[in-house]
Write an enzyme that holds these catalytic residues in place. Sequence first.
Site, PDB file in Angstrom:
ATOM      1  N   LYS A  13       0.816  -1.309  -0.187  1.00 36.65           N
ATOM      2  CA  LYS A  13       0.154  -0.077  -0.233  1.00 36.65           C
ATOM      3  C   LYS A  13       0.723   1.406  -0.044  1.00 36.65           C
ATOM      4  CE  LYS A  13      -2.590   0.276   3.644  1.00 36.65           C
ATOM      5  NZ  LYS A  13      -1.909   1.291   4.465  1.00 36.65           N
ATOM      6  N   ARG A  88      -9.827   3.180   9.290  1.00 39.63           N
ATOM      7  CA  ARG A  88      -9.721   1.685   9.448  1.00 39.63           C
ATOM      8  C   ARG A  88     -10.941   0.923  10.067  1.00 39.63           C
ATOM      9  NH1 ARG A  88      -3.896   0.510  10.185  1.00 39.63           N
ATOM     10  NH2 ARG A  88      -2.878   2.300  10.480  1.00 39.63           N
ATOM     11  N   ARG A 127      10.220  -8.360   5.277  1.00 40.79           N
ATOM     12  CA  ARG A 127      10.118  -6.596   4.923  1.00 40.79           C
ATOM     13  C   ARG A 127      11.124  -5.732   5.962  1.00 40.79           C
ATOM     14  NH1 ARG A 127       4.712  -3.038   5.738  1.00 40.79           N
ATOM     15  NH2 ARG A 127       5.022  -3.409   7.763  1.00 40.79           N
ATOM     16  N   ARG A 171      -1.282  -8.957  13.892  1.00 33.70           N
ATOM     17  CA  ARG A 171      -1.776  -7.670  13.046  1.00 33.70           C
ATOM     18  C   ARG A 171      -2.756  -8.164  11.955  1.00 33.70           C
ATOM     19  NH1 ARG A 171       3.600  -5.473  11.046  1.00 33.70           N
ATOM     20  NH2 ARG A 171       2.502  -3.508  10.504  1.00 33.70           N
TER      21      ARG A 171
END
Length: 215
Positions: A13, A88, A127, A171
């Site tokens: 994103k 969110r 990541r 998460r």
Amino acid sequence: MNIILIGAQGSGKGTQAEMLSKALGIPHVASGDLFRKAFDEQTELGVKAKAYMDRGELVTDEITAAMILNRLKEPDCAQGVLLDGFPRTVAQAQALDNGLQAIGRHIDMAIYLNVPRDVLLHRLSGRYICRAHQHVYNIGTRPPKVAGVCDIDGSALYQRSDDQGEAIQKRLDIFFHETIQLLRYYDSVHKLVEVNADQSIEQVQAELIQVIKHG
């Protein structure tokens, strides 16, 4: 155009938002960056938000929405904005809609970057983020030119603690639980568009531009 980008951690994103911002000529507004700026400048909303965070509580939807709306009133957002990280939840989406309506604006499109959960897990485990400006790399799909060093500012790369092990699962659980509600909300008002983000960065970007131009 006022566009919301929705995607789980690892969906690409942030990368797509940066590229889209340049392609469309509208600012990329990430809620995390706004919070950091408000804290640093000690704005009224920043001070209020920090008080919640210092108590270990979530910042209220009203404060977060107000911060976003203040940013949208700035001159560089006159032609539109690319929102990332907010809303969110459905409550935040409604607060945003009400605030935009009051200034004669609305969300044109909510784009969901759809990536299978197993792919997200694989991406997140590889990541790395630079310490200076949070530029994102992935040892599998977007490695830095020099291992452990950011291409852009030369700062060291590190892996977030919540990009490891059980923290990733937690998460993603939170994201998918909340996001299903958010996707239903934007679908109900005919603003939801889904893009297959399990492709190369360039393919995803091309598809995003296509859906934005053709609705």
